[in-house]
Design a protein around this motif. Structure first.
Motif, mmCIF file in Angstrom:
data_model
loop_
_atom_site.group_PDB
_atom_site.id
_atom_site.type_symbol
_atom_site.label_atom_id
_atom_site.label_comp_id
_atom_site.label_asym_id
_atom_site.label_seq_id
_atom_site.Cartn_x
_atom_site.Cartn_y
_atom_site.Cartn_z
ATOM 1 N N GLU A 36 0.825 -1.212 0.000
ATOM 2 C CA GLU A 36 0.000 0.000 0.000
ATOM 3 C C GLU A 36 0.859 1.262 0.000
ATOM 4 N N LEU A 37 1.930 1.260 0.783
ATOM 5 C CA LEU A 37 2.805 2.435 0.839
ATOM 6 C C LEU A 37 3.468 2.692 -0.509
ATOM 7 N N LYS A 38 4.022 1.648 -1.124
ATOM 8 C CA LYS A 38 4.696 1.809 -2.416
ATOM 9 C C LYS A 38 3.715 2.206 -3.505
ATOM 10 N N ALA A 39 2.571 1.531 -3.552
ATOM 11 C CA ALA A 39 1.590 1.811 -4.596
ATOM 12 C C ALA A 39 1.042 3.230 -4.476
ATOM 13 N N THR A 40 0.752 3.659 -3.264
ATOM 14 C CA THR A 40 0.233 5.010 -3.057
ATOM 15 C C THR A 40 1.255 6.056 -3.466
ATOM 16 N N ARG A 41 2.507 5.846 -3.079
ATOM 17 C CA ARG A 41 3.559 6.807 -3.433
ATOM 18 C C ARG A 41 3.740 6.886 -4.951
ATOM 19 N N GLN A 42 3.822 5.741 -5.601
ATOM 20 C CA GLN A 42 4.034 5.731 -7.042
ATOM 21 C C GLN A 42 2.848 6.316 -7.799
ATOM 22 N N THR A 43 1.645 6.032 -7.337
ATOM 23 C CA THR A 43 0.446 6.561 -7.994
ATOM 24 C C THR A 43 0.377 8.077 -7.869
ATOM 25 N N GLU B 115 2.796 10.113 -7.528
ATOM 26 C CA GLU B 115 3.867 10.728 -8.307
ATOM 27 C C GLU B 115 3.574 10.701 -9.806
ATOM 28 N N ARG B 116 2.989 9.603 -10.286
ATOM 29 C CA ARG B 116 2.820 9.412 -11.737
ATOM 30 C C ARG B 116 1.450 9.806 -12.260
ATOM 31 N N PHE B 117 0.453 9.792 -11.397
ATOM 32 C CA PHE B 117 -0.919 10.047 -11.856
ATOM 33 C C PHE B 117 -1.584 11.095 -10.966
ATOM 34 N N ALA B 118 -0.969 12.243 -10.899
ATOM 35 C CA ALA B 118 -1.415 13.285 -9.973
ATOM 36 C C ALA B 118 -2.836 13.770 -10.267
ATOM 37 N N GLY B 119 -3.294 13.688 -11.507
ATOM 38 C CA GLY B 119 -4.617 14.200 -11.846
ATOM 39 C C GLY B 119 -5.754 13.231 -11.600
ATOM 40 N N LEU C 190 -8.372 9.082 -15.732
ATOM 41 C CA LEU C 190 -8.710 10.073 -16.754
ATOM 42 C C LEU C 190 -9.219 9.420 -18.037
ATOM 43 N N ASP C 191 -8.668 8.254 -18.391
ATOM 44 C CA ASP C 191 -9.093 7.537 -19.591
ATOM 45 C C ASP C 191 -8.737 6.057 -19.423
ATOM 46 N N GLU C 192 -9.142 5.239 -20.397
ATOM 47 C CA GLU C 192 -8.905 3.804 -20.308
ATOM 48 C C GLU C 192 -7.419 3.468 -20.328
ATOM 49 N N ALA C 193 -6.657 4.220 -21.100
ATOM 50 C CA ALA C 193 -5.209 3.974 -21.159
ATOM 51 C C ALA C 193 -4.580 4.166 -19.786
ATOM 52 N N GLN C 194 -4.968 5.227 -19.112
ATOM 53 C CA GLN C 194 -4.424 5.471 -17.776
ATOM 54 C C GLN C 194 -4.895 4.406 -16.791
#
Length: 199
Positions: free
Chosen positions: A53-60, A62-66, A85-89
């Protein structure tokens, strides 16, 4: 005597909290031991879920701020809820989580939609609170082993339960005010651990 009352209150608070979110194992001594003892996961899986949970939350973040992404790990299975935001994301987030060490499975329930407003999230938090209270009042299942996540009125249930325990818990949750749908993501076990130990 006062110390005993405070300890009892602390343990009760921690047990209630464990229904939706895990506390770090390093929280200390008796409290942490009681929390792990009430959980059907192994201590190793419990600790790994914390790390996931800690790693996934941090990475998300950082990479998917919107986006609005909630990640819940139970017995090395990660539940993704929220909005992409879309299916690709949506797919990219899932692939990222799959790449985190110790993740065995990902249940991707992200929806492609605008980020939910705070009013919706507050309502989801209120539904979760009501569901927890109802679970504590019900019978036929161990409420302390069931994790509850609510997103847009949909309640997701995770835990290690027998078929009958899962059905009983889902029935109670489905009758809780405000719940639009119940999604059971239980891992089914044949016999409760305490019964296994007695045989």
């Amino acid at each position: 005597m006062m110390q005993n009352r405070l300890l009892a209150l602390l343990l009760a608070t921690i047990t209630a909290t464990s229904l939706s979110a895990c506390l770090p194992l390093v929280a200390g001594g008796v409290a942490a031991s009681a929390l792990v003892a009430a959980d059907r996961r192994t201590s190793g899986a419990y600790v790994e879920d914390q790390g996931i949970e800690l790693k996934a939350t941090r990475q998300t973040s950082e990479r998917f701020a919107g986006s609005h992404v909630n990640l819940t790990s139970y017995n090395r299975t990660v539940l993704l809820t929220g909005e992409a935001l879309d299916e690709a994301q949506r797919q990219e987030i899932e692939l990222m989580v799959r790449g985190i060490p110790n993740v065995q499975r990902v249940d991707n329930h992200l929806v492609v939609a605008p980020v939910s407003p705070m009013a919706q999230r507050n309502n989801d938090a209120w539904i979760t609170t009501k569901v927890r209270a109802r679970l504590l009042e019900g019978k036929g299942y161990p409420p302390q082993t069931i994790k509850v996540v609510t997103e847009r009125g949909v309640v997701y249930l995770l835990g290690l339960v027998t078929t009958s325990e899962g059905a009983a818990a889902a029935d109670v949750v489905s009758k809780t005010s405000g719940v639009q749908q119940v999604v059971t993501l239980f891992e089914t076990i044949s016999t409760p651990p305490n019964t296994q130990a007695a045989n």
